[in-house]
Design an enzyme around this catalytic site. Structure first.
Site, short mmCIF file in Angstrom:
data_model
loop_
_atom_site.label_atom_id
_atom_site.label_comp_id
_atom_site.label_asym_id
_atom_site.label_seq_id
_atom_site.Cartn_x
_atom_site.Cartn_y
_atom_site.Cartn_z
N SER A 19 51.71 44.26 20.68
CA SER A 19 51.50 45.31 19.68
C SER A 19 50.68 44.73 18.54
CB SER A 19 52.85 45.87 19.19
OG SER A 19 52.66 46.94 18.30
N HIS A 52 50.17 48.42 22.49
CA HIS A 52 50.30 49.61 21.65
C HIS A 52 48.96 49.89 20.99
CE1 HIS A 52 54.86 48.64 21.03
NE2 HIS A 52 54.61 49.13 22.23
N ASP A 66 60.22 46.79 20.76
CA ASP A 66 59.80 47.19 22.10
C ASP A 66 59.54 45.97 22.98
OD1 ASP A 66 59.08 48.95 24.14
OD2 ASP A 66 56.97 48.91 23.57
#
Length: 341
Positions: free
Chosen positions: A161, A188, A281
């Site tokens: 991310s 992401h 995540d």
């Protein structure tokens, strides 16, 4: 949220301020007219989120992002007139720690761009809330081939991310899939920039990147990247596709969802790698992979732009190895070569 704006054009800064203050959810705490000013303001009064311009005289948005993430880190959303015309700067800024990118509503003149900006801000607000939970410890875990169309014998699944683009470029600069292997990336990033990101990453490592379409079969010697804001999934026949559920999950596409599919359906050797990023995540998915007997790696704190996702994995004891970024490529070489274990 407490939001700051960085833009050297007075009319754009004012337009962004109006978009924010017209809501009941957020407040603008300061407006900076240069990258240098933003770095100083952030040290004196750190916001929850910065709307950061890219192209500015003096210190540009890339360097301002880098210095802010080093000295007084906070969430940064790039807001620039033409993201598609500055992809190199966009991905350098994402690599330095920015979370996402949006077009400036005033410049584009496209209907709904202010709503799109506010939607991204709300999503980042959810990420910030999730990242705050990351600081609380979680419950510990109990003790090139001629035929590229053949299915890989080993799979490397990588989640990233905040700071991911540069981290991925570093990893793939040291390692690429062997002839009988493949890699799948879940980063992401907004789906509007996935193709540009894949092209940029391919330029950095001089290896073509395949953007995953609906119903894709894995082939050997390739690097794949998730394309949409829906979640990348794998079925029992090892086909890749997308699923909108879970709908309310703030991370899209979710690293957890894909890692859990690998743990459930991939019976051959696999490696899960969780790189820098805000939030949690990927941690539970990495734990599922470790419980399924796969090799699991998390990036260490020192080399992470944001030590959120890897820290969550460390809290769960999901990572077999916690490594600095410059050691991950060599470890992948060792773990993916034939008879490497």
């Amino acid at each position: 949220m407490r939001i700051a704006i960085v833009n050297d054009v007075l009319i754009i800064g004012e337009a962004l301020r109006r978009v924010i203050t017209n809501t009941q959810e957020h407040e603008v705490i300061w407006v900076a007219r240069s990258g240098e000013q933003a770095v100083q303001f952030c040290m004196n009064n750190r916001p929850d989120l910065i709307l950061m311009d890219l192209v500015m005289p003096g210190m540009d948005g890339v360097e301002a992002t880098r210095q802010i993430m080093q000295n007084s880190p906070c969430a940064i959303l790039l807001v620039t007139a033409s993201p598609e015309d500055n992809t190199g700067m966009v991905f350098r800024a994402l690599g330095a720690g920015a979370l996402d990118v949006a077009a400036t509503p005033l410049i584009t003149g496209q209907p709904g761009t202010d709503l799109a900006l506010l939607s991204k801000i709300r999503t980042i607000g959810k990420l910030i809330s999730a990242d705050a939970q990351t600081a609380r410890p979680a419950s510990p875990r109990s003790n090139s081939s001629a035929n590229h169309e053949q299915e890989p014998e080993v799979l490397v699944a990588i989640g990233a991310s905040t700071g991911g683009p540069m981290a991925l470029a570093k990893v793939f600069g040291q390692w690429t899939p062997p002839e009988d292997g493949a890699a799948v990336i879940v980063q992401h990033i907004d789906q509007n920039f996935t193709d540009s990101f894949a092209s940029w990453l391919g330029d950095q490592i001089r290896v073509p990147i395949t953007v995953i379409d609906e119903s894709t079969r894995l082939a050997r010697g390739r690097i794949y990247i998730a394309k949409t804001n829906d979640h990348l999934v794998m079925d029992g026949r090892h086909r890749l596709s997308y699923s909108a559920t879970p709908l309310d999950y703030p991370y899209r596409p979710s690293v957890d969802v894909f890692f859990q599919c690998v743990a459930k359906y991939w019976q051959k050797p696999a490696v899960g790698v969780l790189l820098t990023g805000m939030g949690r995540d990927g941690a539970r998915g990495l734990l599922a992979m470790r419980d399924a007997g796969k090799t699991t790696i998390a990036q260490d704190q020192t080399s992470s732009a944001v030590y959120g996702m890897p820290r969550a994995a460390a809290d769960l004891n999901a990572a077999e190895m916690i490594l600095p970024l410059d050691k991950i490529g060599a470890t992948l070489r060792q773990r993916t070569q034939r008879n490497g274990e």
